[in-house]
Enzyme design. Structure first.
Site, PDB file in Angstrom:
ATOM      1  N   ASP A  89       0.850  -1.190   0.000  1.00  8.95           N
ATOM      2  CA  ASP A  89       0.000   0.000   0.000  1.00  8.95           C
ATOM      3  C   ASP A  89       0.885   1.240   0.000  1.00  8.95           C
ATOM      4  O   ASP A  89       1.823   1.342   0.800  1.00  8.95           O
ATOM      5  CB  ASP A  89      -0.912  -0.003   1.226  1.00  8.95           C
ATOM      6  CG  ASP A  89      -2.024   1.030   1.116  1.00  8.95           C
ATOM      7  OD1 ASP A  89      -2.350   1.439  -0.011  1.00  8.95           O
ATOM      8  OD2 ASP A  89      -2.585   1.411   2.154  1.00  8.95           O
ATOM      9  N   HIS A 143      -3.422  14.398   0.446  1.00  5.68           N
ATOM     10  CA  HIS A 143      -3.644  13.569   1.634  1.00  5.68           C
ATOM     11  C   HIS A 143      -2.473  13.696   2.602  1.00  5.68           C
ATOM     12  O   HIS A 143      -2.668  13.889   3.815  1.00  5.68           O
ATOM     13  CB  HIS A 143      -3.828  12.115   1.202  1.00  5.68           C
ATOM     14  CG  HIS A 143      -3.918  11.138   2.332  1.00  5.68           C
ATOM     15  ND1 HIS A 143      -4.963  11.128   3.238  1.00  5.68           N
ATOM     16  CD2 HIS A 143      -3.082  10.125   2.710  1.00  5.68           C
ATOM     17  CE1 HIS A 143      -4.767  10.158   4.116  1.00  5.68           C
ATOM     18  NE2 HIS A 143      -3.641   9.534   3.828  1.00  5.68           N
ATOM     19  N   GLU A 186     -10.054   4.454   3.918  1.00  2.07           N
ATOM     20  CA  GLU A 186      -9.204   5.134   2.951  1.00  2.07           C
ATOM     21  C   GLU A 186      -9.667   4.714   1.565  1.00  2.07           C
ATOM     22  O   GLU A 186      -9.632   3.533   1.222  1.00  2.07           O
ATOM     23  CB  GLU A 186      -7.722   4.795   3.153  1.00  2.07           C
ATOM     24  CG  GLU A 186      -7.162   5.388   4.427  1.00  2.07           C
ATOM     25  CD  GLU A 186      -5.650   5.241   4.568  1.00  2.07           C
ATOM     26  OE1 GLU A 186      -5.062   5.980   5.365  1.00  2.07           O
ATOM     27  OE2 GLU A 186      -5.079   4.376   3.880  1.00  2.07           O
ATOM     28  N   GLU A 217      -9.193   4.232  -2.143  1.00  2.00           N
ATOM     29  CA  GLU A 217      -7.993   4.046  -2.951  1.00  2.00           C
ATOM     30  C   GLU A 217      -8.325   3.341  -4.266  1.00  2.00           C
ATOM     31  O   GLU A 217      -9.433   2.834  -4.460  1.00  2.00           O
ATOM     32  CB  GLU A 217      -6.960   3.217  -2.174  1.00  2.00           C
ATOM     33  CG  GLU A 217      -6.656   3.757  -0.784  1.00  2.00           C
ATOM     34  CD  GLU A 217      -5.483   3.053  -0.107  1.00  2.00           C
ATOM     35  OE1 GLU A 217      -4.718   2.360  -0.812  1.00  2.00           O
ATOM     36  OE2 GLU A 217      -5.339   3.198   1.119  1.00  2.00           O
ATOM     37  N   ASP A 250      -9.125   0.750   2.303  1.00  4.77           N
ATOM     38  CA  ASP A 250      -8.119   0.326   3.280  1.00  4.77           C
ATOM     39  C   ASP A 250      -8.578   0.767   4.662  1.00  4.77           C
ATOM     40  O   ASP A 250      -8.236   1.844   5.139  1.00  4.77           O
ATOM     41  CB  ASP A 250      -6.760   0.937   2.923  1.00  4.77           C
ATOM     42  CG  ASP A 250      -5.664   0.482   3.862  1.00  4.77           C
ATOM     43  OD1 ASP A 250      -5.766  -0.631   4.400  1.00  4.77           O
ATOM     44  OD2 ASP A 250      -4.696   1.254   4.051  1.00  4.77           O
ATOM     45  N   ARG A 297      -7.319   4.276  13.478  1.00  5.74           N
ATOM     46  CA  ARG A 297      -6.387   5.397  13.655  1.00  5.74           C
ATOM     47  C   ARG A 297      -5.788   5.455  15.058  1.00  5.74           C
ATOM     48  O   ARG A 297      -4.627   5.865  15.216  1.00  5.74           O
ATOM     49  CB  ARG A 297      -7.100   6.711  13.343  1.00  5.74           C
ATOM     50  CG  ARG A 297      -7.605   6.835  11.926  1.00  5.74           C
ATOM     51  CD  ARG A 297      -6.496   6.743  10.906  1.00  5.74           C
ATOM     52  NE  ARG A 297      -6.989   7.015   9.566  1.00  5.74           N
ATOM     53  CZ  ARG A 297      -6.273   6.866   8.455  1.00  5.74           C
ATOM     54  NH1 ARG A 297      -5.023   6.429   8.532  1.00  5.74           N
ATOM     55  NH2 ARG A 297      -6.794   7.132   7.278  1.00  5.74           N
ATOM     56  N   GLN A 343      -3.183   2.716  15.177  1.00  6.08           N
ATOM     57  CA  GLN A 343      -2.099   3.126  14.286  1.00  6.08           C
ATOM     58  C   GLN A 343      -1.232   4.216  14.919  1.00  6.08           C
ATOM     59  O   GLN A 343      -0.001   4.184  14.832  1.00  6.08           O
ATOM     60  CB  GLN A 343      -2.681   3.624  12.968  1.00  6.08           C
ATOM     61  CG  GLN A 343      -1.648   4.061  11.936  1.00  6.08           C
ATOM     62  CD  GLN A 343      -2.295   4.618  10.672  1.00  6.08           C
ATOM     63  OE1 GLN A 343      -3.518   4.660  10.543  1.00  6.08           O
ATOM     64  NE2 GLN A 343      -1.474   5.042   9.733  1.00  6.08           N
ATOM     65  N   LYS A 380      -3.768  -1.491  10.437  1.00 13.19           N
ATOM     66  CA  LYS A 380      -4.100  -1.631   9.017  1.00 13.19           C
ATOM     67  C   LYS A 380      -4.381  -3.077   8.608  1.00 13.19           C
ATOM     68  O   LYS A 380      -5.093  -3.315   7.632  1.00 13.19           O
ATOM     69  CB  LYS A 380      -2.931  -1.124   8.162  1.00 13.19           C
ATOM     70  CG  LYS A 380      -2.670   0.365   8.259  1.00 13.19           C
ATOM     71  CD  LYS A 380      -3.624   1.135   7.377  1.00 13.19           C
ATOM     72  CE  LYS A 380      -3.182   2.568   7.205  1.00 13.19           C
ATOM     73  NZ  LYS A 380      -4.053   3.294   6.265  1.00 13.19           N
ATOM     74  N   THR A 401      -8.645  -5.215   4.378  1.00  9.87           N
ATOM     75  CA  THR A 401      -8.644  -4.272   3.262  1.00  9.87           C
ATOM     76  C   THR A 401      -9.609  -4.823   2.222  1.00  9.87           C
ATOM     77  O   THR A 401      -9.430  -5.949   1.741  1.00  9.87           O
ATOM     78  CB  THR A 401      -7.241  -4.114   2.645  1.00  9.87           C
ATOM     79  OG1 THR A 401      -6.337  -3.617   3.634  1.00  9.87           O
ATOM     80  CG2 THR A 401      -7.273  -3.157   1.468  1.00  9.87           C
ATOM     81  N   GLU A 455      -9.329  12.975   7.502  1.00  9.97           N
ATOM     82  CA  GLU A 455      -9.220  14.286   6.853  1.00  9.97           C
ATOM     83  C   GLU A 455     -10.567  15.003   6.792  1.00  9.97           C
ATOM     84  O   GLU A 455     -10.660  16.204   7.050  1.00  9.97           O
ATOM     85  CB  GLU A 455      -8.717  14.128   5.414  1.00  9.97           C
ATOM     86  CG  GLU A 455      -7.345  13.560   5.238  1.00  9.97           C
ATOM     87  CD  GLU A 455      -7.117  13.226   3.770  1.00  9.97           C
ATOM     88  OE1 GLU A 455      -6.740  14.137   3.017  1.00  9.97           O
ATOM     89  OE2 GLU A 455      -7.348  12.065   3.383  1.00  9.97           O
TER      90      GLU A 455
END
Length: 405
Positions: A120, A127, A192, A194, A226, A230, A233, A246, A250, A351
């Site tokens: 990844d 971002h 996420e 992607e 993904d 948080r 992480q 993570k 996924t 975000e």
């Protein structure tokens, strides 16, 4: 134009023809299918009546997943695509081929390929800058290496799951805002949005793949979510990067769009400054004009533009192999979160809500910062097709279930 009813005006026209693996209630064996409009063509059944039984290509198309076809290489991919387009446009073949179509509503979709390795990346400047501003408000938003190489990490291939798989909220260590260490379900579960790339043709260990070798090795594209814990992480990632925050799941789309179907969506990639090292240079540097749509419980909350990605898929592949790491059929790599310069173009909830400080109000009036149990996220995308058409990448959808225990 295809003879399949409704296909001409569909996001899955004969100019698209994404590959998937499906079964039905009447035949539970997974097999390769190609989507045309709202129908799925049974490719195994199509080749079983061919005049070349036992040939390598027919054997690959009759397999239970896409891996043998991935290994066959770009020349075979092009020939098979042309033959499928012929079968679905030649009215003389309609009587035979139409018997091999099944409505999408009646099929069960499976993982389209068996993943080998999973990488990844972190390739959107917007971002990366947003995260830098959130986590390092008084420093440079970009780390010193960011504009010199495509930053990435090696993920867990065994937890790549097909769209529709329910996602169990992960548990792990995390540090509270007060600084206490605790263990339990993630309280800041995120997404996420992607774009992922399915590798076909292999390479030898000890060799590298040039950026211009992208189309020779990459078979197609899927959408990716993904999922990211948080809080887990944030506690674990220094100094070695993402791990348990993570690796729990996924999600990927179950329809793989061939690269050839995206030829009309090529656009110049953003200018890179400073200049990159020679192994990352491309003779024809391009990205793809793919617009993603992120839907949270049915409310569209973001429209990230893939054309804004700073590092291209070809550069990602070149960097992934420059140290001699080999490619295998079924290798998979994802772009990293797709985000644009505007607030409504942010491809993660971290975000979008600015780390929970700017909540989002959904259509039903509910307010969200991060995911709660029962939430469903669906990511879709469109891209320009040939002759003024539009193609749609297969969606990737998942629903959050409570943590176990």
């Amino acid at each position: 134009m295809s003879w399949v009813e409704g296909a001409a005006d569909s996001l899955y026209s004969v100019h698209h023809l994404p590959y998937g693996v499906f079964s039905t209630r009447d035949d539970a064996s997974p097999r390769i299918g190609v989507r045309i409009g709202d129908q799925v063509l049974d490719v195994r059944a199509l080749v079983s009546g061919s005049s070349c039984p036992g040939c390598t290509t027919c054997s690959a198309l009759g397999a239970a997943n896409l891996n043998p076809l991935l290994a066959a290489g770009s020349e075979t991919w092009g020939k098979v695509r042309s033959q499928l387009q012929e079968a679905l446009t030649n009215v003389e073949l309609k009587a035979t081929v139409s018997q091999l179509l099944t409505p999408v509503s009646r099929v069960i979709m499976h993982m389209p390929f068996t993943p080998a390795d999973y990488v990844d990346f972190y390739s959107s400047e917007h971002h990366a800058v947003n995260l830098g501003k959130i986590f390092r408000p008084n420093g440079d938003p970009l780390m010193p290496n960011w504009k010199h190489l495509p930053v990435g990490y090696h993920g867990r291939a065994g937890t790549l799951v097909p769209s529709g798989t329910e996602i169990v909220r992960p548990s792990g260590q995390r540090r509270t805002p007060e600084g206490d260490l605790t263990f339990g379900p993630s309280a800041r579960l995120d997404i996420e949005a992607e774009v992922g790339f399915v590798v076909g043709a292999p390479s030898q260990l000890g060799s590298s793949v040039a950026a211009d070798g992208f189309t020779e090795h990459v078979f197609g594209v899927v959408l990716v979510n993904d999922w990211s814990a948080r809080d887990i992480q944030a506690w674990e990632y220094q100094p070695l990067g993402p791990f348990l925050g993570k690796s729990f799941a996924t999600s990927i789309g179950t329809w793989v769009t061939p690269l050839d179907a995206l030829a009309a969506a090529r656009v110049p990639a953003p200018v890179q400054e400073p200049a990159v090292l020679p192994y990352l240079k491309e003779s024809d540097r391009y990205g793809y004009d793919i617009t993603l749509s992120v839907n949270w419980n049915g409310t569209e909350v973001a429209r990230p533009p893939f054309a804004e990605m700073y590092w291209t898929p070809a550069q990602q592949l070149a960097h992934m192999t420059v140290n001699g790491a080999s490619l295998r059929p079924g290798d998979f790599y994802a772009s990293g979160t797709v985000s644009g310069p505007q607030p409504h173009q942010r491809g993660s909830f971290l975000e979008l809500t600015w780390s929970g400080n700017e909540p989002v109000t959904l259509a039903d009036g509910s307010i969200r910062t991060f995911l709660v149990d029962g939430d469903t996220v669906s990511i879709t995308a469109t891209a320009p097709g040939p002759r003024g058409t539009t193609i749609g990448l297969g969606d990737v959808t998942g629903t959050i279930r409570p943590a176990i225990g």
